[in-house]
Motif scaffolding. Structure first.
Motif, PDB file in Angstrom:
ATOM      1  N   VAL A  82      -5.432  -1.275  -7.437  1.00  0.00           N
ATOM      2  CA  VAL A  82      -5.524  -1.792  -6.069  1.00  0.00           C
ATOM      3  C   VAL A  82      -5.678  -3.311  -6.022  1.00  0.00           C
ATOM      4  O   VAL A  82      -5.822  -3.892  -4.951  1.00  0.00           O
ATOM      5  CB  VAL A  82      -6.675  -1.116  -5.273  1.00  0.00           C
ATOM      6  CG1 VAL A  82      -6.431   0.376  -5.149  1.00  0.00           C
ATOM      7  CG2 VAL A  82      -8.033  -1.394  -5.890  1.00  0.00           C
ATOM      8  N   VAL A 114      -6.299  -2.397   2.815  1.00  0.00           N
ATOM      9  CA  VAL A 114      -5.545  -1.259   2.285  1.00  0.00           C
ATOM     10  C   VAL A 114      -6.215  -0.685   1.037  1.00  0.00           C
ATOM     11  O   VAL A 114      -6.098   0.486   0.718  1.00  0.00           O
ATOM     12  CB  VAL A 114      -4.097  -1.699   1.937  1.00  0.00           C
ATOM     13  CG1 VAL A 114      -3.269  -0.531   1.447  1.00  0.00           C
ATOM     14  CG2 VAL A 114      -3.442  -2.333   3.154  1.00  0.00           C
ATOM     15  N   LEU A 143      -3.422  -5.270  -3.695  1.00  0.00           N
ATOM     16  CA  LEU A 143      -3.319  -4.833  -2.301  1.00  0.00           C
ATOM     17  C   LEU A 143      -4.256  -5.631  -1.388  1.00  0.00           C
ATOM     18  O   LEU A 143      -5.288  -6.134  -1.825  1.00  0.00           O
ATOM     19  CB  LEU A 143      -3.681  -3.344  -2.196  1.00  0.00           C
ATOM     20  CG  LEU A 143      -2.856  -2.392  -3.063  1.00  0.00           C
ATOM     21  CD1 LEU A 143      -3.333  -0.963  -2.869  1.00  0.00           C
ATOM     22  CD2 LEU A 143      -1.378  -2.516  -2.739  1.00  0.00           C
ATOM     23  N   VAL A 148      -6.510   3.313  -0.378  1.00  0.00           N
ATOM     24  CA  VAL A 148      -5.886   3.818  -1.605  1.00  0.00           C
ATOM     25  C   VAL A 148      -6.964   4.344  -2.568  1.00  0.00           C
ATOM     26  O   VAL A 148      -6.787   5.378  -3.213  1.00  0.00           O
ATOM     27  CB  VAL A 148      -5.004   2.736  -2.269  1.00  0.00           C
ATOM     28  CG1 VAL A 148      -4.500   3.181  -3.630  1.00  0.00           C
ATOM     29  CG2 VAL A 148      -3.824   2.398  -1.354  1.00  0.00           C
ATOM     30  N   GLY A 171       0.819  -1.211   0.000  1.00  0.00           N
ATOM     31  CA  GLY A 171       0.000   0.000   0.000  1.00  0.00           C
ATOM     32  C   GLY A 171       0.851   1.260   0.000  1.00  0.00           C
ATOM     33  O   GLY A 171       0.554   2.232  -0.707  1.00  0.00           O
TER      34      GLY A 171
END
Ligand SMILES: Nc1ncnc2c1ncn2[C@@H]1O[C@H](COP(=O)(O)OP(=O)(O)OP(=O)(O)O)[C@@H](O)[C@H]1O
Ligand SMILES: [Mg+2]
Length: 276
Positions: A181, A188, A184, A192, A157
């Motif tokens: 993302v 997290v 991730l 984001v 992240g």
């Protein structure tokens, strides 16, 4: 005038060579795709694996050259300009990838990574570059105390935030986000995403947002482009696509339950768990 106006772009790749060294077969990765993207808008590109989403995103930035078609960025015909003008234009169009480990140089400190575009594209001195890098790290929520760190010392992240800071260094108006993302942890991911949304609003950024995850697309996108086998199946606002999809393909995508797909270190799928 739209920020981005893509008309009828196509791209085929040849699949290896035969015994005489001739390209075997040209497979269309993207076929006759057209769309527009306005300033400050988020257009999601969805579709199953191999649909041509990444190829399309890379063509927009001219990282891959289309075989045919036209790409206008802020009134400039991206495919017809020379290298020098392209370099200038690149400052305003950036890309972030799924795997920040591979997009950041492991031997560059965070400060160097974030400030590098300034070194390449401006004549700011070292102190000014470092000031800007520090501001950006604060802005993406990592904090300037990480300036001296190296990629290997950061979490996924944190790395994605550094990649985003680097993408923002030259004040772009468009960021192509290719599954930003997906790699991730779920916890997290939301952070984001929220950051991406805040930055979009604050800086008036437009996103071309490639994603498998329709739940996420519904939250972040204004409009959606649905692709299958290199072609546009349908496009519309999030409301239209999610509430009244006209195509069976879209309905199937929407019906599929999102399952996290395991990836190896290079970001490749370890197994295809996207189909239910
Ligand atoms: N450099 C390349 N050389 C040959 N074929 C390629 C290349 N890049 C992509 N392709 C092919 O083009 C098609 C579209 O690929 P692309 O990576 O754009 O799909 P995608 O929608 O991003 O898929 P994913 O969701 O798995 O990332 C695929 O059939 C792929 O195998
Ligand atoms: Mg892809």
């Amino acid at each position: 005038m739209s920020l981005l106006d893509v008309s009828n772009v196509s791209k085929s790749f040849s699949t290896g060579r035969d015994l005489l060294g001739r390209p075997k077969q040209r497979l269309p990765a993207v076929h006759d795709v057209s769309f527009t993207l306005d300033r400050g808008e988020c257009l999601a590109v969805v579709g199953e694996s191999g649909a041509g989403k990444s190829t399309l995103g890379r063509m927009v930035l001219r990282l891959i050259k289309p075989d045919t078609g036209r790409i206008m960025f802020d009134g400039v015909d991206v495919l017809r300009i020379g290298a020098a003008e392209m370099r200038r234009l690149r400052q305003r169009m950036q890309m972030i990838f799924q795997d920040p480990h591979s997009s950041l140089n492991p031997r560059m400190s965070v400060a160097e990574a974030v400030a590098e575009p300034l070194l390449v594209h401006t004549d700011l001195d070292r102190a000014a570059r470092n000031r800007r890098a520090a501001e950006l790290l604060d802005r993406v929520g990592i904090g300037r105390r990480y300036l001296g760190r190296y990629p290997a010392e950061l979490s996924g992240g944190q790395l994605q935030r550094v990649a985003l800071a680097r993408a923002l260094t030259l004040n772009p108006s468009l960021i192509v986000c290719d599954e930003p993302v997906a790699a991730l942890d779920v916890s997290v991911r939301a952070q984001v995403l929220n950051l991406l949304r805040d930055l979009q609003e604050e800086l008036g950024l437009a996103y071309l947002f490639v994603s498998h995850d329709l739940a996420l697309v519904e939250v972040i996108a204004d409009r959606v482009l649905v692709m299958a086998a290199g072609r546009v199946v349908e496009q519309g606002t999030v409301g239209q696509i999610f509430q009244e999809p006209t195509e069976e393909y879209t309905r199937r995508l929407l019906a599929a339950i999102p399952v996290p797909v395991p990836r190896d270190a290079s970001g490749q799928r370890m197994l295809d768990a996207t189909r239910s």
